[in-house]
Design a protein around this motif. Structure first.
Motif, PDB file in Angstrom:
ATOM      1  N   ALA A 115      -4.810  -8.325   0.001  1.00  0.00           N
ATOM      2  CA  ALA A 115      -4.155  -6.846  -0.262  1.00  0.00           C
ATOM      3  C   ALA A 115      -3.464  -7.216  -1.488  1.00  0.00           C
ATOM      4  O   ALA A 115      -3.077  -8.235  -1.837  1.00  0.00           O
ATOM      5  N   TRP A 116      -3.278  -5.977  -2.291  1.00  0.00           N
ATOM      6  CA  TRP A 116      -2.330  -6.080  -3.636  1.00  0.00           C
ATOM      7  C   TRP A 116      -1.604  -4.487  -3.729  1.00  0.00           C
ATOM      8  O   TRP A 116      -2.313  -3.594  -3.433  1.00  0.00           O
ATOM      9  N   SER A 117      -0.733  -4.489  -4.533  1.00  0.00           N
ATOM     10  CA  SER A 117      -0.182  -3.360  -4.891  1.00  0.00           C
ATOM     11  C   SER A 117       0.664  -3.557  -6.328  1.00  0.00           C
ATOM     12  O   SER A 117       0.975  -4.833  -6.626  1.00  0.00           O
TER      13      SER A 117
ATOM     14  N   ARG B  12     -12.292 -11.306  -1.934  1.00  0.00           N
ATOM     15  CA  ARG B  12     -12.971 -10.840  -0.551  1.00  0.00           C
ATOM     16  C   ARG B  12     -14.251 -11.445  -0.079  1.00  0.00           C
ATOM     17  O   ARG B  12     -14.489 -11.683   0.860  1.00  0.00           O
TER      18      ARG B  12
ATOM     19  N   ALA C  10     -12.730  -0.235 -11.402  1.00  0.00           N
ATOM     20  CA  ALA C  10     -12.192  -1.598 -12.089  1.00  0.00           C
ATOM     21  C   ALA C  10     -12.894  -2.264 -13.351  1.00  0.00           C
ATOM     22  O   ALA C  10     -12.353  -2.705 -14.305  1.00  0.00           O
TER      23      ALA C  10
ATOM     24  N   LEU D  87      -2.666  -8.362  12.452  1.00  0.00           N
ATOM     25  CA  LEU D  87      -4.218  -8.233  12.629  1.00  0.00           C
ATOM     26  C   LEU D  87      -4.875  -9.414  13.236  1.00  0.00           C
ATOM     27  O   LEU D  87      -3.966 -10.574  13.162  1.00  0.00           O
TER      28      LEU D  87
ATOM     29  N   PRO E 194      -8.386  -2.093  13.291  1.00  0.00           N
ATOM     30  CA  PRO E 194      -6.920  -2.197  12.898  1.00  0.00           C
ATOM     31  C   PRO E 194      -6.680  -2.445  11.602  1.00  0.00           C
ATOM     32  O   PRO E 194      -5.915  -1.819  11.076  1.00  0.00           O
ATOM     33  N   ALA E 195      -7.698  -3.367  10.978  1.00  0.00           N
ATOM     34  CA  ALA E 195      -7.328  -3.622   9.406  1.00  0.00           C
ATOM     35  C   ALA E 195      -7.430  -2.331   8.524  1.00  0.00           C
ATOM     36  O   ALA E 195      -6.931  -1.912   7.656  1.00  0.00           O
TER      37      ALA E 195
ATOM     38  N   HIS F 157      -0.989   3.006   4.392  1.00  0.00           N
ATOM     39  CA  HIS F 157       0.197   2.605   3.287  1.00  0.00           C
ATOM     40  C   HIS F 157      -0.368   2.984   1.987  1.00  0.00           C
ATOM     41  O   HIS F 157      -0.858   2.027   1.208  1.00  0.00           O
ATOM     42  N   PRO F 158       0.005   4.377   1.645  1.00  0.00           N
ATOM     43  CA  PRO F 158      -0.564   4.778   0.016  1.00  0.00           C
ATOM     44  C   PRO F 158       0.214   3.751  -0.823  1.00  0.00           C
ATOM     45  O   PRO F 158       1.420   3.407  -0.765  1.00  0.00           O
ATOM     46  N   GLY F 159      -0.613   3.660  -1.991  1.00  0.00           N
ATOM     47  CA  GLY F 159      -0.243   2.666  -2.899  1.00  0.00           C
ATOM     48  C   GLY F 159      -0.365   1.230  -2.804  1.00  0.00           C
ATOM     49  O   GLY F 159      -0.192   0.490  -3.635  1.00  0.00           O
ATOM     50  N   ILE F 160      -0.745   0.834  -1.459  1.00  0.00           N
ATOM     51  CA  ILE F 160      -1.027  -0.530  -1.368  1.00  0.00           C
ATOM     52  C   ILE F 160      -2.784  -0.516  -1.229  1.00  0.00           C
ATOM     53  O   ILE F 160      -3.112   0.240  -0.296  1.00  0.00           O
ATOM     54  N   GLN F 161      -3.312  -1.291  -1.731  1.00  0.00           N
ATOM     55  CA  GLN F 161      -4.675  -1.551  -1.845  1.00  0.00           C
ATOM     56  C   GLN F 161      -5.228  -2.669  -0.882  1.00  0.00           C
ATOM     57  O   GLN F 161      -4.577  -3.924  -0.958  1.00  0.00           O
ATOM     58  N   PHE F 162      -5.764  -2.374   0.278  1.00  0.00           N
ATOM     59  CA  PHE F 162      -6.289  -3.513   1.045  1.00  0.00           C
ATOM     60  C   PHE F 162      -7.678  -3.272   1.273  1.00  0.00           C
ATOM     61  O   PHE F 162      -8.068  -2.640   2.490  1.00  0.00           O
ATOM     62  N   PRO F 163      -8.615  -3.446   0.502  1.00  0.00           N
ATOM     63  CA  PRO F 163      -9.928  -3.255   0.509  1.00  0.00           C
ATOM     64  C   PRO F 163     -10.683  -3.803   1.671  1.00  0.00           C
ATOM     65  O   PRO F 163     -10.356  -4.970   2.095  1.00  0.00           O
ATOM     66  N   GLN F 164     -11.392  -3.212   2.339  1.00  0.00           N
ATOM     67  CA  GLN F 164     -12.391  -3.189   3.556  1.00  0.00           C
ATOM     68  C   GLN F 164     -13.705  -3.303   3.266  1.00  0.00           C
ATOM     69  O   GLN F 164     -14.294  -2.421   2.507  1.00  0.00           O
ATOM     70  N   GLY F 165     -14.625  -4.151   3.810  1.00  0.00           N
ATOM     71  CA  GLY F 165     -15.904  -4.036   3.649  1.00  0.00           C
ATOM     72  C   GLY F 165     -16.430  -2.718   4.465  1.00  0.00           C
ATOM     73  O   GLY F 165     -15.582  -2.499   5.690  1.00  0.00           O
TER      74      GLY F 165
ATOM     75  N   LEU G  53      -4.626   0.094   9.101  1.00  0.00           N
ATOM     76  CA  LEU G  53      -3.458  -0.555   8.141  1.00  0.00           C
ATOM     77  C   LEU G  53      -3.968  -0.072   6.631  1.00  0.00           C
ATOM     78  O   LEU G  53      -2.975   0.329   5.951  1.00  0.00           O
TER      79      LEU G  53
ATOM     80  N   ASP H 191     -12.768   0.001 -16.302  1.00  0.00           N
ATOM     81  CA  ASP H 191     -11.503   0.153 -16.662  1.00  0.00           C
ATOM     82  C   ASP H 191     -11.223  -1.376 -17.685  1.00  0.00           C
ATOM     83  O   ASP H 191     -10.714  -0.975 -19.007  1.00  0.00           O
TER      84      ASP H 191
ATOM     85  N   PRO I 174     -13.141  12.285  -8.390  1.00  0.00           N
ATOM     86  CA  PRO I 174     -11.540  12.171  -8.810  1.00  0.00           C
ATOM     87  C   PRO I 174     -11.318  13.353  -9.698  1.00  0.00           C
ATOM     88  O   PRO I 174     -10.034  13.376  -9.799  1.00  0.00           O
TER      89      PRO I 174
ATOM     90  N   ALA J 221      -6.368  -3.319 -13.200  1.00  0.00           N
ATOM     91  CA  ALA J 221      -7.764  -3.357 -13.116  1.00  0.00           C
ATOM     92  C   ALA J 221      -8.235  -5.115 -12.978  1.00  0.00           C
ATOM     93  O   ALA J 221      -9.248  -5.350 -12.045  1.00  0.00           O
TER      94      ALA J 221
ATOM     95  N   PRO K 137       4.032   2.222  -7.736  1.00  0.00           N
ATOM     96  CA  PRO K 137       3.019   3.285  -7.003  1.00  0.00           C
ATOM     97  C   PRO K 137       3.298   3.278  -5.414  1.00  0.00           C
ATOM     98  O   PRO K 137       2.823   4.262  -4.920  1.00  0.00           O
TER      99      PRO K 137
END
Lengths: 275, 275, 275, 275, 275, 275
Positions: free
Chosen positions: C143-145, C134, D124, C258, D200-201, D208-216, D204, D127, D149, C124, C149
């Motif tokens: 990005a993060w992980s 961002r 987050a 990218l 493309p972002a 990739h499950p498990g990888i967080q790549f937040p986008q606007g 991407l 949490d 969820p 979190a 997971p």
């Protein structure tokens, strides 16, 4: 230079006077004090008074090149709180005060600033504040000092107490010189002046140079002071304080002589040239 | 005492091992490092390595009386940020890290804690953190030091450079002793080693003892180091580091011997007795 | 590309080496760990070790395209504080560490950054930090992980414990692969591995997917672990960790491919076109 | 139980009514919403409305066992700020709001608290807040969830869009059920519903499950929505929302059935028994 | 002007509608409420309802020139916490909410913003927030008010209670007008309505105009209200609220008529001209 | 009562004197000032001087019942920063200063505390600080006021300027009375004294009672002052300041006469008795 301001204290001036003075006064001093116990015979405002006196003497000597902000009369005095009357700010708040006063000065155009603390307990907070300010204002020269540390060589020559520092003969002498009303001479008593006067923690703290083991003053001294202030004289105070003023003036003259601060060019690729 | 733990490092142990070790280990050391440029020939982790090495050596010598937390590998390095690769925390965040690590140790029962920073730039933040912790945990003895300042007398005897400190022969000698992989000997170059090597602000900063005029290292030295690390030897490093370990062990032995810390009784009415 | 850096770890390099490496290494990884109890038979640094191992393996595989900062060895572990030896940072401090490390990297020119936490308790705080970053650095892909997971599909195929997660066979297998010294095999015990092993609150927490009802580990398990780490094997660890490395490398290759991130043009008046 | 309060909403009651209701209502729900763009055809208050509707339905079903605080109508929506009208709080402020609302409830005696966020962007911060609250109020059961969820299994069975989430058919169906005024049906358009619709972002990030790549969301979708809300029906919304209500009621019934939370006894010396 | 938006509430609109409305609506109102006890016969949401009602009436009257954000339904109500059900935010958090909402509006282009608080306890936090915002956004006109203080002249003419303010006949009349469901008429009781009804601290507080001596409402009134709400009428409420709306509309019309705010030129050297 | 302390100022005393004085002095006053422009003819420290003078006069009149802390010489003056020389603190820092000074006094046993600000710009920060302090120290009576607002009735009787407030005839009269050195009489000029002297924003701000529309003083007045200070007299200053002192003494006498503050018993179940 024939222009002379009515006073160097920003608080005593009007804004048009400050507007006129500003181009003549490249340096601003920010004095910091404390309201904390100073043993049985010295007033709580002693650190405030010493910082303010030095700032004023420096500014008068260098007039019109130096202005002085009002002295902040409280500081970081947690280690004295066991004695009635001490006031304390948290280190974060004190940092913030310094940052905001310097920021105000910067907004009015000052680019050479000197923070002068009469109280050693403020040092860490000031150090952190100055570090933040250097990073933020890359066009500003900023320096700081205490009062007594500027003449530590003279202190060693003029005091025999193995344990000294707070409200000792050195500090009391300064007080007698800058403002005799700070001192009640017949109340002065010898404090903890030798290792044997300290409790075990205090002895441990004082016998390992380079290791910091801060102690509350209630643990260090039943009376709240170190050394032997009965040995203080106004003459010694004059010797010390005048030397502080000399040295700070000398430093500030150097500071004025420096080129404007500007960020250095990036040092990349120096390696290739040198290796 | 025949009990010996598998290791003194809290991170390497399991919780039942720590549970067993705890009553035997009254002291916890919290080492702090940095990731910052160390000139052309020394790795960025030098301060981390020195702090960790001293902590480990102290803990092994005093086993099982001392445990060691993981070394925090970044610190306050704003003044090195002009060089590629330096990482820096703000002073407030670094303070908070120290406060929270010590708080964790306190919750597990430790009452004698020593913070050891390999990086001088961390000092003010550590000082503030320790001050806050002393006020909050009135049952805990807490002390701190750097590495090199513990042996400043030996430094003076073993270095001739008028200007030294960062990545000089003193620090490089320590690195050669604690971990030779830190140093690329053929890349070492003389840095700013005399006042003449400094720019005007650097000269001013170094010529007024007691006045703090912090400078970015990009202004102090084109290569990022002071002194002359080519003079460094592992032998000098051994002499210095072993002396630091001796002195810290001596201090910690004293610390263990102190009675538990407890708030002093209020000193009120002492005045009447003494005057 | 024939250029090869001495190492991908920023802390092990000198600044001129980083200066040279920087244009070849578009990606920086920031690994985060923890110092927290891992049951009766696994060291407290397990999460630190797993994050660091994955970061190193990824960087070696993709060399010279990836650099790695030092692993932060403590995290958010409040829920383990009932066990002796766990250290914890507040979530705000951990956020701040991530923000300041990434800010340092950004100042040195990195625009593709990956935060890798070995400890789920950090999620979190990392999520919040990444969100702030961002918004602040609109020119940076971030990005993060976690570690496990990334291979949750493989975990399901290789574990039968209805209750697992912390110090279970999955995590212990990873530890056996990345650093066998983390594990004391003959101390491993079955933890809470089925709903019946949990107390009523733990059972409630685990039987409502999508509802978060966090429990202290002292409530979840007398020994501090879930699942049955006696089933762990280095082979399973290799299968899992190698897959994590494969997938992170695949993601980072995509990230490098990218275009540079830049703020999107304002979407105003799209409505008129589409309706 | 024949006592029935006038309403379960704390804001609609007088203090004597709350005083009377308190012993009958062990659970308090804190709903959180958002004011953020929801594509071309749905109102900005959609998340607020969904959280409030679920909270009300749960409280009515379980009356008088549940009270509900006012819904906070703004949340963490930085990733939507490129669209006109979105309002956003910083994550630190949102954390603080949750902490202070729960603290207020705790001061009035509630010991079973459920935070329900209609907006995933708040997760987050919630949490982190819950983690802080668990540590501070060791006598309080605290849990949290989002809305969708809780029924992720049903979502999978009822949507075919490879890319969905924000303002898609799932969310729009819920809106049609809880408050049809939220939706302007003839303005609904298909958003980014497949990987090919993303830049493309975005592709991407979603592959990739498990990888967080937040986008606007401005990068994810020209119209601000994912999936295809034209497929939404009030029937599907009823199916989903009623299931959320069922499951939350089931969880809260379990929560009420738990013994009061109290700190577990220290687990020390368990190792000796088990090894 | 023939363009009419569907509604003035940002939360009820879609982003394309806001995009279209924005150039027609120079003013944004941010309403603030509270959830706090209002005596024996009035709902806790009374302040929220009054602020929202005034904002809506103003916006409707001036349509399309004014938009309204969602009302924040909790405020600074520490002084009511002795009564069951009151919720309170810290002043720092409330400040932050106002700062962040206004910042969001500013990012979307609004430059004339009005914060309207239905709860007097919010005043200081709003004042501080507005002061910070004025300094940060030098291109923005920002003003604020309460509800009742805008018609303090009419209040004096329409109430005889020597002690009044909270949940008195003035506030209850407004509630009866804006939303009769707020009031349970047969539960209304006379509160502390004269100095004699107050305890000594309350009497002292109310008898020294200009001196602030805040009291918890539990000390001021056993029932939580002042004045005599049994005297309230919807007619008086209409008179008061309609006058508030008139005056706020008049002010906002003036605000719209002002030139864009821009930093004034520096006033330096004015002294010379004038002296 | 024949005991008389040497002075009421905590900063001027020694700790044993404070220890002796404490039981005789139930009230502590915390004066706050500012360093900000006061037009062409009045010093920047005017607010500091007025607060300090009133505090001293009150303390002397009530000796030995009142002690006074040092006056904080800077405040919240952002709205004056366009004039050279003004210094400003952020409202958060000013709040913190008040909180920490009062906390220090509380630790030394004071339970009746009065904060007196000479500067209206400090009001909101003081209000917030007092609110926090009331909640935290439930055994302490705490009140606050400005200087001029205590005699607003007399101000109305003695000034005809439609626009006045800052550095007007009212404030200048006070300055002439408390410290004539504050004023340079021949530099005084008429400031903005009627609505026509104001710019449109200033006129709007001054013509809607109850609506706050704060303006920078650079927008309000070319010279930085309102009203017409040329009309000021020391006689009017004496009338006003002496009345402030009378009224504050009267209030503090009442405060001393109150029973010790203690938390009220919970008011629950009052409803049943009254309805």
């Amino acid at each position: 230079m024939t222009y002379l301001p009515r006073t160097h204290r920003l608080a005593d001036l009007t804004w048009p006077e400050i507007d006129e003075l500003r181009p003549h006064a490249p340096v601003a001093i920010v004095p910091l004090g404390a309201t904390e116990q100073h043993g049985l015979g010295m007033a709580q405002r002693t650190d405030t008074a010493r910082a303010e006196a030095v700032a004023d003497m420096v500014a008068r000597r260098m007039s019109p090149q130096v202005v002085v902000t009002p002295t902040i009369p409280v500081g970081m005095s947690e280690h004295h709180m066991a004695f009635p009357g001490t006031l304390t700010l948290s280190p974060v708040t004190l940092q913030q005060i310094v940052v905001e006063l310097v920021t105000s000065l910067h907004r009015h155009g000052w680019r050479r600033i000197f923070v002068l603390t009469g109280h050693g307990g403020n040092n860490a907070a000031v150090d952190v504040a100055v570090s933040r300010l250097r990073a933020e204002f890359t066009d500003t020269h900023i320096a700081w000092s205490g009062v007594t540390p500027v003449v530590s060589d003279l202190v060693k020559q003029n005091s025999d107490s193995p344990v000294r520092g707070h409200s000792c003969e050195i500090e009391t002498s300064q007080a007698l010189y800058v403002d005799p009303e700070l001192v009640l001479p017949d109340r002065l008593v010898r404090g903890s002046a030798t290792l044997d006067d300290l409790d075990p923690a205090g002895r441990l703290a004082r016998s390992h140079p380079g290791i910091q083991f801060p102690q509350g003053y209630d643990a260090l001294s039943r009376t709240g002071n170190l050394g032997d202030p009965r040995l203080a004289t106004a003459e010694l105070g004059a010797l010390l304080v005048d030397a502080v003023v000399d040295r700070v003036c000398d430093f500030l003259t150097g500071l004025i002589g420096l080129p404007d601060r500007s960020p250095a060019p990036p040092p990349a690729h120096i390696a290739l040239e040198t290796s």
